[in-house]
Design a protein around this motif. Structure first.
Motif, mmCIF file in Angstrom:
data_model
loop_
_atom_site.group_PDB
_atom_site.id
_atom_site.type_symbol
_atom_site.label_atom_id
_atom_site.label_comp_id
_atom_site.label_asym_id
_atom_site.label_seq_id
_atom_site.Cartn_x
_atom_site.Cartn_y
_atom_site.Cartn_z
ATOM 1 N N LEU A 1 0.856 -1.184 0.000
ATOM 2 C CA LEU A 1 0.000 0.000 0.000
ATOM 3 C C LEU A 1 0.893 1.234 0.000
ATOM 4 O O LEU A 1 1.686 1.431 0.919
ATOM 5 C CB LEU A 1 -0.908 0.020 1.223
ATOM 6 N N ILE A 2 0.757 2.043 -1.043
ATOM 7 C CA ILE A 2 1.522 3.287 -1.143
ATOM 8 C C ILE A 2 0.559 4.450 -0.922
ATOM 9 O O ILE A 2 -0.448 4.584 -1.641
ATOM 10 C CB ILE A 2 2.217 3.421 -2.509
ATOM 11 N N VAL A 3 0.839 5.248 0.082
ATOM 12 C CA VAL A 3 -0.004 6.379 0.442
ATOM 13 C C VAL A 3 0.723 7.662 0.054
ATOM 14 O O VAL A 3 1.892 7.839 0.401
ATOM 15 C CB VAL A 3 -0.306 6.385 1.957
ATOM 16 N N VAL A 4 0.048 8.543 -0.648
ATOM 17 C CA VAL A 4 0.615 9.838 -1.010
ATOM 18 C C VAL A 4 -0.293 10.914 -0.439
ATOM 19 O O VAL A 4 -1.469 11.007 -0.800
ATOM 20 C CB VAL A 4 0.745 10.006 -2.537
ATOM 21 N N ALA A 5 0.253 11.725 0.485
ATOM 22 C CA ALA A 5 -0.561 12.711 1.191
ATOM 23 C C ALA A 5 0.286 13.908 1.571
ATOM 24 O O ALA A 5 1.520 13.885 1.490
ATOM 25 C CB ALA A 5 -1.190 12.079 2.431
ATOM 26 N N ASP A 6 -0.377 14.964 2.023
ATOM 27 C CA ASP A 6 0.296 16.159 2.530
ATOM 28 C C ASP A 6 0.791 15.872 3.939
ATOM 29 O O ASP A 6 0.094 15.256 4.742
ATOM 30 C CB ASP A 6 -0.691 17.322 2.536
ATOM 31 N N VAL A 7 1.986 16.336 4.256
ATOM 32 C CA VAL A 7 2.549 16.098 5.583
ATOM 33 C C VAL A 7 1.671 16.701 6.675
ATOM 34 O O VAL A 7 1.656 16.215 7.817
ATOM 35 C CB VAL A 7 3.987 16.667 5.653
ATOM 36 N N GLU B 1 -1.384 16.351 6.963
ATOM 37 C CA GLU B 1 -2.456 15.404 7.263
ATOM 38 C C GLU B 1 -1.931 14.111 7.870
ATOM 39 O O GLU B 1 -2.656 13.118 7.952
ATOM 40 C CB GLU B 1 -3.219 15.077 5.969
ATOM 41 N N GLN B 2 -0.674 14.097 8.321
ATOM 42 C CA GLN B 2 -0.065 12.829 8.725
ATOM 43 C C GLN B 2 -0.783 12.165 9.889
ATOM 44 O O GLN B 2 -0.913 10.926 9.921
ATOM 45 C CB GLN B 2 1.408 13.046 9.062
ATOM 46 N N HIS B 3 -1.275 12.914 10.852
ATOM 47 C CA HIS B 3 -1.938 12.300 11.999
ATOM 48 C C HIS B 3 -3.209 11.562 11.569
ATOM 49 O O HIS B 3 -3.468 10.433 12.012
ATOM 50 C CB HIS B 3 -2.249 13.354 13.060
ATOM 51 N N ASP B 4 -4.002 12.189 10.712
ATOM 52 C CA ASP B 4 -5.212 11.528 10.207
ATOM 53 C C ASP B 4 -4.856 10.298 9.386
ATOM 54 O O ASP B 4 -5.525 9.262 9.472
ATOM 55 C CB ASP B 4 -6.031 12.503 9.362
ATOM 56 N N ILE B 5 -3.809 10.400 8.577
ATOM 57 C CA ILE B 5 -3.382 9.279 7.751
ATOM 58 C C ILE B 5 -2.987 8.090 8.624
ATOM 59 O O ILE B 5 -3.410 6.943 8.392
ATOM 60 C CB ILE B 5 -2.208 9.691 6.839
ATOM 61 N N ILE C 1 3.919 2.061 2.522
ATOM 62 C CA ILE C 1 4.896 3.112 2.264
ATOM 63 C C ILE C 1 4.127 4.424 2.220
ATOM 64 O O ILE C 1 3.302 4.650 1.332
ATOM 65 C CB ILE C 1 5.635 2.877 0.938
ATOM 66 N N VAL C 2 4.361 5.265 3.207
ATOM 67 C CA VAL C 2 3.657 6.536 3.325
ATOM 68 C C VAL C 2 4.557 7.656 2.820
ATOM 69 O O VAL C 2 5.643 7.878 3.361
ATOM 70 C CB VAL C 2 3.250 6.807 4.789
ATOM 71 N N GLN D 1 6.096 -0.654 7.991
ATOM 72 C CA GLN D 1 5.708 0.698 7.601
ATOM 73 C C GLN D 1 6.960 1.525 7.316
ATOM 74 O O GLN D 1 7.843 1.638 8.156
ATOM 75 C CB GLN D 1 4.882 1.356 8.692
ATOM 76 N N VAL D 2 7.018 2.073 6.129
ATOM 77 C CA VAL D 2 8.108 2.966 5.721
ATOM 78 C C VAL D 2 7.496 4.342 5.479
ATOM 79 O O VAL D 2 6.490 4.469 4.780
ATOM 80 C CB VAL D 2 8.797 2.464 4.438
ATOM 81 N N VAL D 3 8.088 5.359 6.064
ATOM 82 C CA VAL D 3 7.571 6.718 5.928
ATOM 83 C C VAL D 3 8.628 7.594 5.265
ATOM 84 O O VAL D 3 9.777 7.652 5.717
ATOM 85 C CB VAL D 3 7.189 7.312 7.301
ATOM 86 N N LEU D 4 8.245 8.250 4.180
ATOM 87 C CA LEU D 4 9.090 9.211 3.471
ATOM 88 C C LEU D 4 8.498 10.596 3.673
ATOM 89 O O LEU D 4 7.302 10.802 3.440
ATOM 90 C CB LEU D 4 9.163 8.884 1.980
ATOM 91 N N ARG D 5 9.336 11.551 4.083
ATOM 92 C CA ARG D 5 8.862 12.911 4.329
ATOM 93 C C ARG D 5 9.774 13.908 3.636
ATOM 94 O O ARG D 5 10.970 13.704 3.568
ATOM 95 C CB ARG D 5 8.879 13.243 5.822
ATOM 96 N N GLY D 6 9.156 15.009 3.176
ATOM 97 C CA GLY D 6 9.970 16.100 2.666
ATOM 98 C C GLY D 6 9.357 16.787 1.480
ATOM 99 O O GLY D 6 8.392 16.306 0.878
ATOM 100 N N PRO D 7 9.908 17.941 1.099
ATOM 101 C CA PRO D 7 9.475 18.622 -0.123
ATOM 102 C C PRO D 7 10.010 17.870 -1.336
ATOM 103 O O PRO D 7 11.166 17.471 -1.370
ATOM 104 C CB PRO D 7 10.105 20.007 0.014
ATOM 105 N N LEU D 8 9.167 17.648 -2.303
ATOM 106 C CA LEU D 8 9.577 16.860 -3.466
ATOM 107 C C LEU D 8 8.986 17.506 -4.706
ATOM 108 O O LEU D 8 7.789 17.796 -4.754
ATOM 109 C CB LEU D 8 9.068 15.418 -3.324
ATOM 110 N N SER D 9 9.816 17.728 -5.705
ATOM 111 C CA SER D 9 9.322 18.330 -6.936
ATOM 112 C C SER D 9 8.397 17.353 -7.660
ATOM 113 O O SER D 9 8.488 16.145 -7.494
ATOM 114 C CB SER D 9 10.499 18.710 -7.845
ATOM 115 N N ASP D 10 7.521 17.920 -8.477
ATOM 116 C CA ASP D 10 6.523 17.098 -9.156
ATOM 117 C C ASP D 10 7.155 16.101 -10.119
ATOM 118 O O ASP D 10 6.633 15.019 -10.355
ATOM 119 C CB ASP D 10 5.542 18.004 -9.909
#
Length: 408
Positions: free
Chosen positions: A74-80, A82-86, A102-103, A140-149
């Motif tokens: 399961l790959i989740v793509v969301a705004d940081v 919203e992490q608590h809700d995710i 992978i979040v 669970q793997v979590v990736l965080r940060g600003p990422l270009s499109d």
């Protein structure tokens, strides 16, 4: 499928990390196990960290520390933001549909995403075990940060996926802000679940699934149509599953020609959130899709006009501030009225009333509890690959969402 052990267990969920000693892994790998994580240097080190984590959880004598369960990626793509809700939803999902998750939490407010670092952390989500049973854990793997499109996130994710298992995507961002990234990630997906409010309908045209489960999704924001071979879903369709089932039962004992005489539909929803707005749209779209309605015009906020085979149907969606969820839904046809209404504002009890000028039917009550977010996501992941009812409703829902988007 990787070492799946099946038995009943409590649904309490705790965040869990294995304690790893200095003799087992390097300091760098230990940093990956910390909640804040470390800057991603080499995607391959994530698999090595996961291996080390499970080595630490292997059997100690005759008693296992934990049992690893994985039925899909399961790959989740969301705004940081919203992490608590995710993470709350993932906690609900894990006992029902255990996955390697992978979040990807993107900083949508970053002004310059091109120079930002991508941080990664590795952990496990476990459930309270029954006596004399090992803990049941998911990765669970979590990736965080600003990422270009246009970043190569799809290549990075490929190295993290569990081989030979389905690839599910849960997309919780406005597609208009990440069109290139969306187009790249669709190439990896076996199922794509949109969850971006009204904005998510921008790319739902809908999927036209055929024998080979081929889905067609239009990505106008990426300047081209993009065809890919996986079912495309919107999460609100599954949140409304129990209500849709109940609505279908309203017509079990009425003449079939009554359906063609429907000329009015009213829905009232409380709470004021975009999620409730999306759910109301899906309820209207479900009824209209089943009955072959065609969109005609938007008459005002929440007011639409559809054409059935013989009549014009007036639809009115009203949003109330007080309360939460569906308040009532009323369908009017010649000589018939069908209504589903909440008995008390804070209760899960609804009253069903069917009015017929020729037959007297007593009202009845049903319990209709709202579906938890995790259960809705599990339904979206496990739902049928070809869903004709969804396809019939999706075009109507996309049209209504487009109308509401234009007013905002």
């Amino acid at each position: 499928m990787k070492e799946v052990t099946v038995f009943s267990f409590q649904f309490s969920v705790v965040s869990f990390q294995f304690s790893v000693g200095g003799d087992l892994v390097e300091d760098r790998r230990n940093a990956l196990f910390a909640p804040e994580g470390a800057v991603l240097a080499d995607p391959a080190e994530i698999e090595r960290a996961l291996t080390a984590m499970w080595e630490a959880a292997e059997s100690d004598g005759s008693k296992a520390v934990a049992t690893r369960v994985c039925t899909a990626n399961l790959i989740v793509v969301a705004d940081v933001a919203e992490q608590h809700d995710i993470f709350n939803v993932l906690g609900e999902l894990s006992p029902v549909y255990p996955t390697r998750t992978i979040v990807v939490l993107l900083d949508e407010d970053a002004r310059d995403a091109s120079g930002g670092d991508l941080w990664v952390s590795v952990s496990a989500v476990c459930h309270v075990p029954q006596p004399d049973r090992p803990q049941i854990c998911c990765e669970q793997v979590v990736l965080r940060g600003p990422l270009s499109d246009d970043a190569d996130l799809d290549r990075t994710l490929l190295t993290m996926l569990e081989a030979d298992l389905p690839r599910m995507f849960w997309w919780a961002l406005d597609p208009g802000r990440r069109p290139v990234l969306l187009a790249r990630l669709t190439s990896l997906a076996d199922r794509f679940i949109l969850d971006a409010g009204l904005a998510g309908f921008k790319v739902l045209t809908p999927a036209q699934e055929q024998k080979a489960m081929t889905g067609t999704i239009s990505l106008p924001l990426a300047t081209r149509s993009y065809d890919w071979r996986c079912p495309v879903r919107e999460l609100g369709w599954y949140r409304t599953g129990r209500v849709r089932e109940l609505l279908a039962q309203l017509f079990d004992e009425v003449p079939t020609d009554c359906l063609s005489r429907i000329d009015r539909l009213g829905v009232r929803v409380a709470g004021g959130s975009v999620e409730h707005q999306v759910d109301a749209i899906w309820l209207v779209a479900f009824i209209g899709g089943q009955l072959g309605w065609r969109p005609v015009s938007a008459l005002g906020p929440g007011k639409y006009e559809f054409a059935s085979k013989h009549l014009t149907v007036q639809v009115d969606i009203e949003f109330l501030a007080a309360g939460m969820g569906l308040v009532d839904l009323t369908i009017t046809a010649t000589n018939h009225t069908f209504s589903l209404s909440r008995y008390r504002p804070a209760a899960d009890e609804y009253r069903i009333e069917i009015g017929d000028e020729n037959v007297c039917r007593m009202p009845r009550s049903v319990q209709l509890r709202p579906l938890a977010h995790g259960d809705a996501l599990a339904s979206a992941m496990a739902g049928r690959p070809v869903d004709a009812a969804f396809n019939r409703a999706a075009s109507l829902a996309a049209w209504m969402a487009q109308v509401e988007n234009s007013k905002q």
